[in-house]
Design an enzyme around this catalytic site. Structure first.
Site, PDB file in Angstrom:
ATOM      1  N   TYR A   1      49.514 -17.501-102.643  1.00 56.59           N
ATOM      2  CA  TYR A   1      49.114 -18.574-101.944  1.00 56.59           C
ATOM      3  C   TYR A   1      50.383 -19.196-101.094  1.00 56.59           C
ATOM      4  CZ  TYR A   1      46.431 -22.094 -99.884  1.00 56.59           C
ATOM      5  OH  TYR A   1      45.973 -23.001 -98.996  1.00 56.59           O
TER       6      TYR A   1
ATOM      7  N   PHE B   1      45.763 -19.492 -68.585  1.00 54.08           N
ATOM      8  CA  PHE B   1      45.121 -18.303 -69.315  1.00 54.08           C
ATOM      9  C   PHE B   1      44.057 -19.043 -70.178  1.00 54.08           C
ATOM     10  CE2 PHE B   1      44.239 -15.723 -73.006  1.00 54.08           C
ATOM     11  CZ  PHE B   1      43.825 -14.763 -72.441  1.00 54.08           C
ATOM     12  N   THR B   2      42.980 -18.225 -70.469  1.00 48.96           N
ATOM     13  CA  THR B   2      41.750 -19.022 -70.730  1.00 48.96           C
ATOM     14  C   THR B   2      41.911 -19.906 -72.150  1.00 48.96           C
ATOM     15  OG1 THR B   2      41.183 -16.805 -72.074  1.00 48.96           O
ATOM     16  CG2 THR B   2      40.242 -17.144 -69.827  1.00 48.96           C
TER      17      THR B   2
ATOM     18  N   ASP C   1      55.106 -18.703 -73.207  1.00 45.14           N
ATOM     19  CA  ASP C   1      53.858 -18.210 -73.659  1.00 45.14           C
ATOM     20  C   ASP C   1      54.532 -16.692 -74.005  1.00 45.14           C
ATOM     21  OD1 ASP C   1      51.946 -16.282 -74.426  1.00 45.14           O
ATOM     22  OD2 ASP C   1      50.263 -17.547 -73.199  1.00 45.14           O
TER      23      ASP C   1
ATOM     24  N   LYS D   1      49.639  -8.463 -79.512  1.00 42.19           N
ATOM     25  CA  LYS D   1      49.874  -7.692 -78.315  1.00 42.19           C
ATOM     26  C   LYS D   1      51.296  -7.229 -78.641  1.00 42.19           C
ATOM     27  CE  LYS D   1      46.889 -10.701 -76.518  1.00 42.19           C
ATOM     28  NZ  LYS D   1      46.186 -11.691 -77.196  1.00 42.19           N
TER      29      LYS D   1
ATOM     30  N   ARG E   1      38.071 -10.272 -65.262  1.00 44.68           N
ATOM     31  CA  ARG E   1      38.890 -11.362 -65.337  1.00 44.68           C
ATOM     32  C   ARG E   1      38.828 -12.051 -63.722  1.00 44.68           C
ATOM     33  NH1 ARG E   1      41.128 -12.597 -70.402  1.00 44.68           N
ATOM     34  NH2 ARG E   1      39.022 -13.321 -69.995  1.00 44.68           N
TER      35      ARG E   1
ATOM     36  N   PHE F   1      33.063 -16.518 -70.923  1.00 44.75           N
ATOM     37  CA  PHE F   1      33.053 -14.984 -70.742  1.00 44.75           C
ATOM     38  C   PHE F   1      33.018 -14.172 -72.002  1.00 44.75           C
ATOM     39  CE2 PHE F   1      37.264 -14.519 -72.477  1.00 44.75           C
ATOM     40  CZ  PHE F   1      37.837 -15.800 -72.360  1.00 44.75           C
TER      41      PHE F   1
HETATM   42  N1  PM9 Z   1      44.829 -12.626 -74.707  1.00 45.25           N
HETATM   43  C1  PM9 Z   1      43.363 -10.846 -73.769  1.00 45.25           C
HETATM   44  O1  PM9 Z   1      42.799  -9.676 -74.027  1.00 45.25           O
HETATM   45  C2  PM9 Z   1      42.616 -11.889 -75.852  1.00 45.25           C
HETATM   46  C3  PM9 Z   1      41.869 -13.016 -75.715  1.00 45.25           C
HETATM   47  S1  PM9 Z   1      40.952 -13.325 -74.203  1.00 45.25           S
HETATM   48  C4  PM9 Z   1      40.158 -12.000 -74.153  1.00 45.25           C
HETATM   49  O2  PM9 Z   1      44.129 -10.684 -73.084  1.00 45.25           O
HETATM   50  C5  PM9 Z   1      47.902 -14.942 -73.287  1.00 45.25           C
HETATM   51  C6  PM9 Z   1      48.785 -14.763 -72.567  1.00 45.25           C
HETATM   52  C7  PM9 Z   1      46.915 -14.003 -73.865  1.00 45.25           C
HETATM   53  C8  PM9 Z   1      46.172 -14.384 -75.123  1.00 45.25           C
HETATM   54  C9  PM9 Z   1      45.325 -13.455 -75.575  1.00 45.25           C
HETATM   55  C10 PM9 Z   1      46.460 -15.542 -75.872  1.00 45.25           C
HETATM   56  C11 PM9 Z   1      45.787 -16.000 -76.877  1.00 45.25           C
HETATM   57  C12 PM9 Z   1      47.541 -16.471 -75.329  1.00 45.25           C
HETATM   58  N2  PM9 Z   1      48.114 -16.071 -74.224  1.00 45.25           N
HETATM   59  O3  PM9 Z   1      44.063 -13.884 -78.597  1.00 45.25           O
HETATM   60  O4  PM9 Z   1      44.321 -15.973 -79.775  1.00 45.25           O
HETATM   61  O5  PM9 Z   1      46.875 -12.942 -73.285  1.00 45.25           O
HETATM   62  O6  PM9 Z   1      45.980 -13.956 -80.239  1.00 45.25           O
HETATM   63  O7  PM9 Z   1      45.970 -15.125 -78.015  1.00 45.25           O
HETATM   64  C13 PM9 Z   1      43.815 -11.810 -74.864  1.00 45.25           C
HETATM   65  P1  PM9 Z   1      44.974 -14.600 -79.135  1.00 45.25           P
END
Ligand code: PM9
Length: 459
Positions: A74, A126-127, A217, A260, A384, A451
């Site tokens: 933990y 970004f979303t 980011d 990523k 997108r 979305f």
């Molecule tokens: N990006 C993508 O598919 C997954 C979520 S939206 C479908 O591009 C940036 C630049 C991203 C991103 C996620 C996140 C969030 C932050 N910044 O998905 O929470 O492209 O690990 O990261 C997606 P997490």
């Protein structure tokens, strides 16, 4: 196909996952049942899955071996110390806070660094990033260069921050009303477009002149580094590792989605140099994520991430990665398919406005195009455009982004060039029959990040 333009995979494949092709009739039913939202289609019903490059990476044998060495205590897991040491070495920040994925880090940063009513300038929204900024009272302002909103302009660093726009926000709102500046490398929704070192440095200088912090980011920072090596004067002979370190040397911290460029399937982290912010983040991480020594990740996942990060900065890997994406873009351009130019680091973005000129933006051309591509070919992509952009928090009105795109996102180390050929063929065929793509309307519009789970039917 020249191997200089499109290098072969710098790996051998020793484990495979079978996929199957279903029939067109089945896909018509599946798409309808999924409300014409590709997020709601089951993975088993997809032949080539280009929904996202997030968490869809293939891990190496070395990463899988590391999974067996997971220390699932933990507190104080040895894998955490390995990850922390690796991130510090590669990114150069003083402190690291683990999170379950990128949005966990965005939530923490927004909570500790934004006071309600403050502005958060960034190079295109970004979303999830904007969601957390707004949920914590922040006001997002887009300060990306104008060219980024035009799919036809081919320039090397289309993700750059426009320093005049940043200066204007500072002059109009006052430095004290700016929470921080967010610089994304690369810029996802602009098409995976990179930011130059010169621009990162100049943005940092401008921010720091006014006592404003700059956070990156970092999600696709290695792909960004490849573009710098390829395009920016003075960087051709530097290693990717050196460039990544320089990218972050101008910043006060970063958020990272480990799903990523870290070559893993889950995880994330927040980096900070400031002691007070670090303390605040550590207090907050236990509320939302877990102990500061795991932040929502299993020990084995932290080990995979530490090892993945080291693999990600290998020059031959990242060159192959970026050029495989470019290969798909080049095939589409040759056939006259409208895409966002130049091709970015993680995906090829179809320009749905030019692909479907018979549909208005209120008929959701990108959503309709993504659904039709699935029905035609079992290739899954992602909208997108207007659906992803959501509504203005204050007025409730739809945002109308200039870029209305469908993203063909390439998972890392998963598909071959032949898969890219099949995708190109499917898109080119659909382009020839583009008049048949019908507009969509809402059946169910979720209030948050609509979305992901929204549903549609044909008009
Ligand atoms: N990006 C993508 O598919 C997954 C979520 S939206 C479908 O591009 C940036 C630049 C991203 C991103 C996620 C996140 C969030 C932050 N910044 O998905 O929470 O492209 O690990 O990261 C997606 P997490």
């Amino acid at each position: 196909m020249s191997s200089e333009l499109y290098p072969a995979e710098p790996f051998r494949i020793k484990s495979v996952e079978f996929v199957k092709m279903n029939t067109r009739e089945e896909r018509e039913r599946i798409a309808k049942e999924a409300g014409y939202n590709t997020f709601l289609i089951n993975s088993e019903d997809v032949y080539i899955d280009l929904l996202t490059d997030s968490g869809t990476n293939a891990m190496s044998d070395n990463q899988w071996a590391g999974m067996m060495l997971g220390d699932e205590a933990y507190a104080g897991s040895r894998n955490w110390y390995h990850l922390e040491e690796t991130v510090k070495e590669l990114f150069g920040f003083k402190h690291v806070v683990p999170t379950h994925q990128g949005r966990g880090a965005e939530n923490l940063l927004s909570k500790i660094a934004i006071k309600p009513g403050q502005y958060v300038p960034g190079n295109m929204y970004f979303t999830t990033t904007r969601y957390h900024q707004e949920a914590n009272g922040g006001i997002f302002v887009d300060i990306i260069r104008d060219e980024a909103h035009d799919s036809t302009i081919d320039i090397p660093f289309k993700g750059n921050i426009d320093l005049n726009k940043l200066q204007k926000v500072i002059d109009e709102q006052g430095a004290e009303n700016i929470a921080y500046v967010c610089c994304a490398i690369t810029v996802n929704l602009a098409g995976g477009q990179p930011v130059s070192i010169q621009n990162i440095r100049e943005t940092s200088e401008l921010c720091h002149k006014y006592g404003i912090k700059m956070f990156m980011d970092a999600t696709r920072c290695v792909e960004n580094a490849y573009f710098i090596k390829e395009r920016e004067e003075g960087y051709a002979n530097k290693s990717i590792k050196e460039i990544v370190l320089e990218e972050f040397s101008y910043a006060d911290g970063c958020t990272m989605s480990g799903k990523k460029d870290c070559l893993t399937n889950i995880g994330g982290f927040l980096c900070l140099n400031d002691e007070e912010l670090f303390l605040a983040a550590k207090e907050m991480v236990v509320v939302f994520e877990g102990m500061p020594s795991y932040g929502g990740m299993a020990g084995r996942d932290m080990e995979a991430m530490a090892r993945g990060l080291k693999e990600s900065v290998q020059d031959e890997y990242i060159e192959y990665r970026v050029k495989q994406v470019r290969y798909l873009g080049d095939r589409l351009l040759e056939a006259g398919v409208p895409i966002v130019e130049p091709v970015g680091g993680h995906a090829v973005f179809l320009d749905a406005r030019r692909f479907c000129p018979h549909l208005t933006q209120d008929e959701f051309p990108a959503q309709a195009l993504a659904a039709q591509l699935y029905i035609d070919s079992s290739v899954r992509s992602m909208e997108r455009g207007i659906i992803s952009a959501g509504r203005d928090k204050a007025t409730g009105k739809n945002h109308y982004p200039k870029l209305e795109t469908v993203r063909l996102t390439i998972p890392r180390r998963v598909y071959t060039y032949k898969h890219m050929d099949i995708v190109a063929e499917a898109v080119i065929n659909l382009y020839k029959n583009r008049d048949e793509i019908r507009g969509l309307k809402w059946v169910y519009e979720p209030k948050q990040l609509r979305f992901f789970t929204g549903r549609f039917e044909h008009i």
